[in-house]
Design a protein around this motif. Structure first.
Motif, PDB file in Angstrom:
ATOM      1  N   GLU A 215       2.308  11.637 -10.367  1.00 11.92           N
ATOM      2  CA  GLU A 215       1.847  13.026 -10.396  1.00 11.92           C
ATOM      3  C   GLU A 215       2.994  13.976 -10.722  1.00 11.92           C
ATOM      4  OE1 GLU A 215      -0.056  13.841  -6.644  1.00 11.92           O
ATOM      5  OE2 GLU A 215      -1.669  12.386  -7.024  1.00 11.92           O
ATOM      6  N   LEU A 216       4.171  13.698 -10.146  1.00  7.30           N
ATOM      7  CA  LEU A 216       5.342  14.525 -10.446  1.00  7.30           C
ATOM      8  C   LEU A 216       5.730  14.415 -11.920  1.00  7.30           C
ATOM      9  CD1 LEU A 216       7.558  13.865  -7.284  1.00  7.30           C
ATOM     10  CD2 LEU A 216       6.353  15.980  -7.869  1.00  7.30           C
ATOM     11  N   LEU A 217       5.612  13.205 -12.474  1.00  3.64           N
ATOM     12  CA  LEU A 217       5.893  12.998 -13.890  1.00  3.64           C
ATOM     13  C   LEU A 217       4.901  13.772 -14.752  1.00  3.64           C
ATOM     14  CD1 LEU A 217       7.429  11.496 -16.193  1.00  3.64           C
ATOM     15  CD2 LEU A 217       5.763   9.653 -15.928  1.00  3.64           C
ATOM     16  N   ASP A 218       3.634  13.705 -14.380  1.00  5.90           N
ATOM     17  CA  ASP A 218       2.584  14.369 -15.159  1.00  5.90           C
ATOM     18  C   ASP A 218       2.755  15.888 -15.186  1.00  5.90           C
ATOM     19  OD1 ASP A 218       1.463  11.927 -15.726  1.00  5.90           O
ATOM     20  OD2 ASP A 218      -0.099  12.057 -14.177  1.00  5.90           O
ATOM     21  N   ILE A 219       3.225  16.463 -14.106  1.00  4.65           N
ATOM     22  CA  ILE A 219       3.402  17.924 -14.103  1.00  4.65           C
ATOM     23  C   ILE A 219       4.785  18.337 -14.614  1.00  4.65           C
ATOM     24  CG2 ILE A 219       1.735  18.313 -12.256  1.00  4.65           C
ATOM     25  CD1 ILE A 219       4.096  18.710 -10.314  1.00  4.65           C
ATOM     26  N   GLY A 220       5.624  17.334 -14.933  1.00  2.00           N
ATOM     27  CA  GLY A 220       6.928  17.626 -15.522  1.00  2.00           C
ATOM     28  C   GLY A 220       8.030  17.875 -14.514  1.00  2.00           C
ATOM     29  N   ALA A 221       7.810  17.558 -13.258  1.00  2.00           N
ATOM     30  CA  ALA A 221       8.823  17.792 -12.231  1.00  2.00           C
ATOM     31  C   ALA A 221       9.949  16.763 -12.304  1.00  2.00           C
ATOM     32  CB  ALA A 221       8.192  17.788 -10.848  1.00  2.00           C
ATOM     33  N   ILE A 222       9.645  15.562 -12.815  1.00  2.00           N
ATOM     34  CA  ILE A 222      10.674  14.534 -13.001  1.00  2.00           C
ATOM     35  C   ILE A 222      10.570  13.999 -14.421  1.00  2.00           C
ATOM     36  CG2 ILE A 222      10.760  13.868 -10.555  1.00  2.00           C
ATOM     37  CD1 ILE A 222       9.086  11.378 -11.287  1.00  2.00           C
ATOM     38  N   THR A 223      11.633  13.352 -14.871  1.00  2.00           N
ATOM     39  CA  THR A 223      11.646  12.791 -16.229  1.00  2.00           C
ATOM     40  C   THR A 223      11.080  11.382 -16.213  1.00  2.00           C
ATOM     41  OG1 THR A 223      13.841  11.835 -15.983  1.00  2.00           O
ATOM     42  CG2 THR A 223      13.725  14.134 -16.791  1.00  2.00           C
ATOM     43  N   GLN A 224      10.797  10.873 -17.412  1.00  2.00           N
ATOM     44  CA  GLN A 224      10.282   9.500 -17.550  1.00  2.00           C
ATOM     45  C   GLN A 224      11.304   8.505 -17.012  1.00  2.00           C
ATOM     46  OE1 GLN A 224       7.144   8.537 -18.753  1.00  2.00           O
ATOM     47  NE2 GLN A 224       7.737   6.504 -18.039  1.00  2.00           N
ATOM     48  N   GLU A 225      12.601   8.755 -17.258  1.00  2.00           N
ATOM     49  CA  GLU A 225      13.657   7.849 -16.772  1.00  2.00           C
ATOM     50  C   GLU A 225      13.692   7.801 -15.242  1.00  2.00           C
ATOM     51  OE1 GLU A 225      14.496  10.417 -19.052  1.00  2.00           O
ATOM     52  OE2 GLU A 225      14.172   9.049 -20.727  1.00  2.00           O
ATOM     53  N   GLU A 226      13.541   8.973 -14.617  1.00  2.00           N
ATOM     54  CA  GLU A 226      13.536   9.023 -13.155  1.00  2.00           C
ATOM     55  C   GLU A 226      12.320   8.274 -12.598  1.00  2.00           C
ATOM     56  OE1 GLU A 226      15.691  13.248 -12.115  1.00  2.00           O
ATOM     57  OE2 GLU A 226      13.650  13.284 -12.908  1.00  2.00           O
ATOM     58  N   PHE A 227      11.169   8.441 -13.241  1.00  2.00           N
ATOM     59  CA  PHE A 227       9.959   7.740 -12.819  1.00  2.00           C
ATOM     60  C   PHE A 227      10.133   6.229 -12.962  1.00  2.00           C
ATOM     61  CE2 PHE A 227       5.891   5.716 -13.912  1.00  2.00           C
ATOM     62  CZ  PHE A 227       5.194   5.964 -12.744  1.00  2.00           C
TER      63      PHE A 227
ATOM     64  N   SER B  52       0.831  -1.202   0.000  1.00  2.00           N
ATOM     65  CA  SER B  52       0.000   0.000   0.000  1.00  2.00           C
ATOM     66  C   SER B  52       0.868   1.256   0.000  1.00  2.00           C
ATOM     67  CB  SER B  52      -0.918  -0.010   1.223  1.00  2.00           C
ATOM     68  OG  SER B  52      -1.651   1.179   1.295  1.00  2.00           O
ATOM     69  N   GLN B  53       1.925   1.257   0.783  1.00  2.00           N
ATOM     70  CA  GLN B  53       2.834   2.399   0.822  1.00  2.00           C
ATOM     71  C   GLN B  53       3.544   2.568  -0.514  1.00  2.00           C
ATOM     72  OE1 GLN B  53       5.386   1.559   4.137  1.00  2.00           O
ATOM     73  NE2 GLN B  53       3.964   2.419   5.648  1.00  2.00           N
ATOM     74  N   ALA B  54       3.950   1.456  -1.128  1.00  2.00           N
ATOM     75  CA  ALA B  54       4.626   1.520  -2.424  1.00  2.00           C
ATOM     76  C   ALA B  54       3.697   2.082  -3.491  1.00  2.00           C
ATOM     77  CB  ALA B  54       5.132   0.140  -2.827  1.00  2.00           C
ATOM     78  N   ILE B  55       2.444   1.677  -3.482  1.00  2.00           N
ATOM     79  CA  ILE B  55       1.467   2.174  -4.448  1.00  2.00           C
ATOM     80  C   ILE B  55       1.247   3.670  -4.251  1.00  2.00           C
ATOM     81  CG2 ILE B  55      -0.971   2.096  -5.105  1.00  2.00           C
ATOM     82  CD1 ILE B  55      -0.830  -0.958  -4.598  1.00  2.00           C
TER      83      ILE B  55
ATOM     84  N   LYS C 158       2.128   6.602  -6.952  1.00  2.00           N
ATOM     85  CA  LYS C 158       1.147   7.598  -7.401  1.00  2.00           C
ATOM     86  C   LYS C 158       1.713   9.012  -7.292  1.00  2.00           C
ATOM     87  CE  LYS C 158      -3.080   5.000  -6.371  1.00  2.00           C
ATOM     88  NZ  LYS C 158      -4.263   4.910  -5.487  1.00  2.00           N
ATOM     89  N   LYS C 159       2.435   9.275  -6.222  1.00  2.00           N
ATOM     90  CA  LYS C 159       3.040  10.600  -6.049  1.00  2.00           C
ATOM     91  C   LYS C 159       4.066  10.871  -7.151  1.00  2.00           C
ATOM     92  CE  LYS C 159       2.461  10.645  -1.036  1.00  2.00           C
ATOM     93  NZ  LYS C 159       3.131  10.531   0.255  1.00  2.00           N
ATOM     94  N   TYR C 160       4.870   9.839  -7.445  1.00  2.00           N
ATOM     95  CA  TYR C 160       5.859  10.022  -8.512  1.00  2.00           C
ATOM     96  C   TYR C 160       5.188  10.171  -9.875  1.00  2.00           C
ATOM     97  CZ  TYR C 160       9.929   9.445  -5.570  1.00  2.00           C
ATOM     98  OH  TYR C 160      10.902   9.651  -4.615  1.00  2.00           O
TER      99      TYR C 160
END
Length: 167
Positions: free
Chosen positions: A145-157, A134-137, A141-143
């Motif tokens: 959201e960060l990907l969707d707003i462009g805060a991190i790259t696809q590789e980082e995700f 549950s914690q991993a999920i 989800k947080k990561y």
């Protein structure tokens, strides 16, 4: 098992036999009290521990009835392992050699507690695993959201996803 050692119903069999023999029956009386209390907590039968102890001490042959009722209650409590012959064996041994009947009853209590500990350990492990998943999920989800707003790259995700999933 360590968990059983802390449970007042569990008694190591060697210790149990030595105390029964070396105390000339004094431990046996304490054990009757303790076993009656232990079974009262796990069944609908409410026998007064002190009354059972005193009746066993002062009424001739009451101990045989006590063993019979104890075996009967144990069959009710331990429905996972029904044993038709348990009551009969307990009565026979309580008449002939009470120490053997006490060892048989204590052995069955120990087995019940071992199985209860195994079930509890499995349940705790499952809850821990479910909590971790549950914690991993949630973290994934947080990561996302960060990907969707462009805060991190696809590789980082992708790297964080592999780390969380355990790949």
């Amino acid at each position: 098992m360590e968990n059983n050692q802390s449970n007042y119903g569990y008694v190591d069999m060697l210790t149990h036999v030595l105390l029964l023999v070396l105390t000339f029956g004094i431990y046996h009386l304490y054990w009757i009290y303790k076993t009656t209390k232990f079974l009262n907590e796990r069944s609908n039968n409410q026998r007064n521990e002190m009354a059972e102890l005193l009746l066993s001490l002062f009424i001739p042959f009451y101990i045989i009835y006590w063993y019979y009722r104890t075996a009967e209650i144990m069959d009710e409590v331990d429905m996972a392992h029904p044993n038709k012959d348990f009551k009969t064996l307990i009565i026979v041994f309580s008449i002939i050699i009470a120490v053997v009947a006490a060892v048989m009853v204590q052995d069955r209590i120990n087995k019940m507690l071992d199985e209860l500990d195994a079930v509890n350990t499995t349940t705790v492990t499952e809850k821990t695993n479910n909590n971790y998943e549950s914690q991993a999920i949630d973290e994934l989800k947080k990561y996302k959201e960060l990907l969707d707003i462009g805060a991190i790259t696809q590789e980082e995700f992708d790297m964080k996803k592999r780390q969380l999933i355990g790949l």
